[in-house]
Design a protein around this motif. Structure first.
Motif, PDB file in Angstrom:
ATOM      1  N   THR A  32     -12.085 -15.077 -19.899  1.00 16.16           N
ATOM      2  CA  THR A  32     -11.908 -15.172 -18.493  1.00 16.16           C
ATOM      3  C   THR A  32     -10.656 -16.025 -18.266  1.00 16.16           C
ATOM      4  OG1 THR A  32     -13.046 -17.524 -18.153  1.00 16.16           O
ATOM      5  CG2 THR A  32     -14.186 -15.555 -17.629  1.00 16.16           C
ATOM      6  N   LEU A  33     -10.027 -16.848 -19.035  1.00 15.45           N
ATOM      7  CA  LEU A  33      -8.582 -17.221 -18.650  1.00 15.45           C
ATOM      8  C   LEU A  33      -7.681 -16.128 -18.794  1.00 15.45           C
ATOM      9  CD1 LEU A  33      -7.884 -20.991 -19.880  1.00 15.45           C
ATOM     10  CD2 LEU A  33      -8.058 -20.106 -17.845  1.00 15.45           C
ATOM     11  N   PRO A  34      -7.648 -15.390 -19.988  1.00 14.80           N
ATOM     12  CA  PRO A  34      -6.717 -14.194 -19.918  1.00 14.80           C
ATOM     13  C   PRO A  34      -6.664 -13.504 -18.697  1.00 14.80           C
ATOM     14  CG  PRO A  34      -7.794 -14.366 -22.182  1.00 14.80           C
ATOM     15  CD  PRO A  34      -8.521 -15.256 -21.092  1.00 14.80           C
ATOM     16  N   VAL A  35      -7.857 -13.013 -18.002  1.00 14.71           N
ATOM     17  CA  VAL A  35      -7.884 -12.374 -16.838  1.00 14.71           C
ATOM     18  C   VAL A  35      -7.372 -13.185 -15.747  1.00 14.71           C
ATOM     19  CG1 VAL A  35      -9.683 -10.999 -15.211  1.00 14.71           C
ATOM     20  CG2 VAL A  35      -9.945 -11.404 -17.811  1.00 14.71           C
ATOM     21  N   PHE A  36      -7.525 -14.536 -15.436  1.00 19.18           N
ATOM     22  CA  PHE A  36      -7.214 -15.435 -14.588  1.00 19.18           C
ATOM     23  C   PHE A  36      -5.668 -15.448 -14.543  1.00 19.18           C
ATOM     24  CE2 PHE A  36      -5.843 -19.715 -13.323  1.00 19.18           C
ATOM     25  CZ  PHE A  36      -6.249 -19.739 -12.066  1.00 19.18           C
ATOM     26  N   ILE A  37      -4.982 -15.208 -15.810  1.00 21.53           N
ATOM     27  CA  ILE A  37      -3.486 -15.036 -16.079  1.00 21.53           C
ATOM     28  C   ILE A  37      -3.083 -13.900 -15.328  1.00 21.53           C
ATOM     29  CG2 ILE A  37      -1.919 -14.897 -17.619  1.00 21.53           C
ATOM     30  CD1 ILE A  37      -2.344 -17.714 -17.434  1.00 21.53           C
ATOM     31  N   THR A  38      -3.560 -12.908 -15.663  1.00 24.50           N
ATOM     32  CA  THR A  38      -3.289 -11.623 -15.337  1.00 24.50           C
ATOM     33  C   THR A  38      -3.447 -11.478 -13.732  1.00 24.50           C
ATOM     34  OG1 THR A  38      -5.303 -10.511 -15.749  1.00 24.50           O
ATOM     35  CG2 THR A  38      -3.580 -10.363 -17.526  1.00 24.50           C
ATOM     36  N   ASP A  39      -4.437 -12.132 -13.286  1.00 26.80           N
ATOM     37  CA  ASP A  39      -4.610 -11.988 -11.876  1.00 26.80           C
ATOM     38  C   ASP A  39      -3.400 -12.823 -11.029  1.00 26.80           C
ATOM     39  OD1 ASP A  39      -6.714 -10.483 -11.909  1.00 26.80           O
ATOM     40  OD2 ASP A  39      -8.178 -12.128 -11.814  1.00 26.80           O
ATOM     41  N   LYS A  40      -2.927 -13.675 -11.707  1.00 25.29           N
ATOM     42  CA  LYS A  40      -1.855 -14.515 -11.115  1.00 25.29           C
ATOM     43  C   LYS A  40      -0.543 -13.941 -11.349  1.00 25.29           C
ATOM     44  CE  LYS A  40      -3.619 -19.082 -10.531  1.00 25.29           C
ATOM     45  NZ  LYS A  40      -3.182 -19.237  -9.324  1.00 25.29           N
ATOM     46  N   GLY A  41      -0.330 -12.635 -12.074  1.00 20.37           N
ATOM     47  CA  GLY A  41       0.763 -11.899 -12.446  1.00 20.37           C
ATOM     48  C   GLY A  41       1.413 -12.159 -13.876  1.00 20.37           C
ATOM     49  N   GLY A  91      -8.409 -28.699 -13.077  1.00 21.70           N
ATOM     50  CA  GLY A  91      -6.849 -28.408 -12.674  1.00 21.70           C
ATOM     51  C   GLY A  91      -6.366 -26.947 -12.665  1.00 21.70           C
ATOM     52  N   TYR A  92      -6.979 -26.101 -13.667  1.00 18.65           N
ATOM     53  CA  TYR A  92      -6.661 -24.678 -13.461  1.00 18.65           C
ATOM     54  C   TYR A  92      -6.665 -24.149 -12.278  1.00 18.65           C
ATOM     55  CZ  TYR A  92      -6.720 -24.573 -18.703  1.00 18.65           C
ATOM     56  OH  TYR A  92      -6.654 -24.581 -19.868  1.00 18.65           O
ATOM     57  N   TYR A  93      -7.558 -24.196 -11.524  1.00 16.09           N
ATOM     58  CA  TYR A  93      -7.877 -23.573 -10.172  1.00 16.09           C
ATOM     59  C   TYR A  93      -6.524 -23.982  -9.139  1.00 16.09           C
ATOM     60  CZ  TYR A  93     -10.357 -21.839  -5.843  1.00 16.09           C
ATOM     61  OH  TYR A  93     -10.501 -21.178  -4.658  1.00 16.09           O
ATOM     62  N   TRP A  94      -6.005 -25.112  -9.157  1.00 11.49           N
ATOM     63  CA  TRP A  94      -5.056 -25.594  -8.356  1.00 11.49           C
ATOM     64  C   TRP A  94      -3.752 -25.101  -8.806  1.00 11.49           C
ATOM     65  CZ3 TRP A  94      -7.444 -26.386  -3.965  1.00 11.49           C
ATOM     66  CH2 TRP A  94      -8.823 -26.993  -4.122  1.00 11.49           C
ATOM     67  N   MET A  95      -3.472 -24.798  -9.813  1.00  8.97           N
ATOM     68  CA  MET A  95      -2.119 -24.330 -10.460  1.00  8.97           C
ATOM     69  C   MET A  95      -1.622 -22.860  -9.626  1.00  8.97           C
ATOM     70  SD  MET A  95      -1.388 -26.499 -12.809  1.00  8.97           S
ATOM     71  CE  MET A  95      -2.371 -27.508 -11.638  1.00  8.97           C
ATOM     72  N   ALA A  96      -0.482 -22.907  -9.155  1.00  8.17           N
ATOM     73  CA  ALA A  96       0.005 -22.108  -8.085  1.00  8.17           C
ATOM     74  C   ALA A  96       0.801 -21.103  -8.820  1.00  8.17           C
ATOM     75  CB  ALA A  96       0.880 -22.714  -7.153  1.00  8.17           C
ATOM     76  N   VAL A  98       1.871 -18.928 -13.031  1.00 12.73           N
ATOM     77  CA  VAL A  98       1.478 -18.784 -14.188  1.00 12.73           C
ATOM     78  C   VAL A  98       2.149 -19.895 -15.455  1.00 12.73           C
ATOM     79  CG1 VAL A  98       2.020 -17.244 -16.538  1.00 12.73           C
ATOM     80  CG2 VAL A  98       1.497 -16.391 -14.119  1.00 12.73           C
ATOM     81  N   ALA A  99       3.357 -20.349 -14.982  1.00 14.61           N
ATOM     82  CA  ALA A  99       3.907 -21.198 -15.962  1.00 14.61           C
ATOM     83  C   ALA A  99       3.207 -22.603 -15.793  1.00 14.61           C
ATOM     84  CB  ALA A  99       5.424 -21.619 -15.148  1.00 14.61           C
ATOM     85  N   LEU A 100       2.706 -22.831 -14.500  1.00 18.09           N
ATOM     86  CA  LEU A 100       1.894 -24.301 -14.450  1.00 18.09           C
ATOM     87  C   LEU A 100       0.566 -24.239 -15.319  1.00 18.09           C
ATOM     88  CD1 LEU A 100       2.505 -25.262 -10.584  1.00 18.09           C
ATOM     89  CD2 LEU A 100       3.280 -26.160 -12.687  1.00 18.09           C
ATOM     90  N   VAL A 101      -0.016 -22.987 -15.161  1.00 18.57           N
ATOM     91  CA  VAL A 101      -1.329 -22.697 -15.893  1.00 18.57           C
ATOM     92  C   VAL A 101      -1.050 -22.976 -17.517  1.00 18.57           C
ATOM     93  CG1 VAL A 101      -2.941 -20.992 -16.712  1.00 18.57           C
ATOM     94  CG2 VAL A 101      -2.055 -21.068 -14.200  1.00 18.57           C
ATOM     95  N   LEU A 102       0.184 -22.333 -18.118  1.00 20.54           N
ATOM     96  CA  LEU A 102       0.394 -22.538 -19.340  1.00 20.54           C
ATOM     97  C   LEU A 102       0.615 -23.824 -19.729  1.00 20.54           C
ATOM     98  CD1 LEU A 102       2.682 -19.168 -19.734  1.00 20.54           C
ATOM     99  CD2 LEU A 102       0.181 -19.645 -20.568  1.00 20.54           C
TER     100      LEU A 102
END
Length: 394
Positions: A32-41, A91-96, A98-102
């Motif tokens: 699911t995280l790869p999809v989450f990343i792509t959804d954030k651009g 914390g993942y949900y609040w990262m605005a 892609v850089a912050l998620v990584l």
């Protein structure tokens, strides 16, 4: 903590359930995280970094974790790792961006490296020495069950309820794991009250290096299989690649306790050699598979082989070291396995670009051939040492 050679003590069961909860929480995020990343651009590079950053941080922290376990004690290290893991998941949900998620993914890997090394060390303290192979097998069985159900739960939750529920449930399971660990009486071996800097021994345990080398070689093959199995399925026209993970998980769960008992009764050779051979055969079968039946056959063979080798190598590692160095030994073992997975995925990925995935899997067989040669050489050498009469001092 345990009476006689009893395996299924309260501590063992609670620790296994805690580890299971943590692994479900972790496995929910794998698809699911790869999809989450792509959804954030995010692009394909960002998706690749989700895996590599996590692996690198876990790899870097494991040796320090092992040192801390042997100097500071088990419980504080475990709770600190679980706290970092929990913070990261929520914390993942609040990262605005892609850089912050990584960036958070790197922190998440630190927590993961700490808790997995610590669980492996604590369970080696709890399991009776004469049943260590069997105990490691059963403990790993709970991990495999989590690997089977975690991704399915994660995909279902994210698709039906969204990412907020995904991260909330994953974090909640991590919280349950923390609560369960508070119910376990954790007693570490004597000699672990010194400060971190003053504790004896280095970050790596020398006596664990040989089984760690074998773990690295098996990790190379494992990294190639799990990283590229979906792309391989597309290459050869197999649609339902998920069958591989299902049957691999089932065979892993079934074989681990049996291989553990064989390890305890006969010794490592009777598990590590046939397990290595079966793993090699499995990759060859996989490379020639063009149907779901061939894929299932490869998954079963790989599950039996890898399910025999990995927990037996871990149990053998613990057998070889002093109890006061189990943390460092476990850290050494998992660091090598992580390095094999990460390095194997990079090397085999480069090969696949030139040859295709089927041929890449055949090339990966060389890692297992090297494993068998090195281990067989070791066995022969040890046999000669044992048969050489020692000089009697006058």
């Amino acid at each position: 903590m345990k009476e006689g050679n009893a395996l299924w003590t309260k501590e063992f069961i609670i620790l296994a359930m805690s580890n299971f909860m943590l692994f479900v929480a972790f496995q929910m995020l794998i698809p699911t995280l790869p999809v989450f990343i792509t959804d954030k651009g995010g692009d394909q590079l960002a998706v690749a970094l989700v895996v590599s950053l996590f692996t690198v941080s876990a790899l870097l922290v494991r040796p320090f974790t092992g040192k801390a376990l042997d100097s500071m004690g088990r419980r504080p290290v475990l709770l600190s790792g679980l706290a970092i893991f929990l913070f990261s998941v929520f914390g993942y949900y609040w990262m605005a961006s892609v850089a912050l998620v990584l960036a958070l993914r790197f922190v998440h890997g630190i927590g993961w490296g700490i808790v997995t090394t610590t669980y492996g060390t604590i369970v080696s303290d709890i399991i009776p020495a004469e049943r260590r192979g069997e105990g490691m097998g059963y403990f790993g069985m709970f991990t495999n069950l989590a690997m089977a159900v975690g991704p399915l739960i994660g995909l279902s939750v994210s698709q039906s309820f969204g990412y907020g529920w995904l991260f909330g449930i994953s974090g909640g399971l991590t919280g349950v794991a923390m609560i369960l660990t508070r119910m376990v009486e954790i007693k570490a071996p004597i000699g672990m009250t010194q400060p971190f800097a003053a504790a004896g021994g280095g970050l790596f345990e020398k006596k664990a290096l040989f089984p760690a080398l074998l773990a690295l070689l098996t990790g190379v093959m494992y990294g190639g299989v799990v990283s590229f199995i979906t792309l391989f399925g597309q290459e050869v026209g197999i649609e339902n690649v998920g069958l591989y993970f299902l049957f691999n998980a089932i065979s892993l769960m079934l074989v681990r306790p049996l291989a553990g008992k064989l390890f305890d009764k006969k010794g490592p050779f009777w598990v590590l050699m046939p397990g290595g051979v079966l793993t090699g055969i499995a990759v060859v079968v996989l490379s020639y598979s063009t149907t779901e039946l061939g894929l299932i056959a490869a998954a079963i063979l790989f599950g039996i082989g890898a399910g025999s080798v990995q927990p037996s190598l871990q149990a053998w590692t613990i057998q070889r070291v002093d109890p006061s160095r189990r943390g460092a030994a476990t850290g050494t073992f998992f660091s090598a396995f992580d390095l094999g997975i990460g390095g194997g995925a990079m090397i085999l990925g480069a090969i696949a670009k030139q040859t295709g995935f089927a041929m890449m899997y055949r090339y990966s067989l060389f890692a297992m051939i090297l494993y068998l040669i090195i281990y067989l050489f070791y066995v022969v050498r040890q046999s000669k040492k044992a048969s050489t009469p020692k000089a009697v001092s006058s």
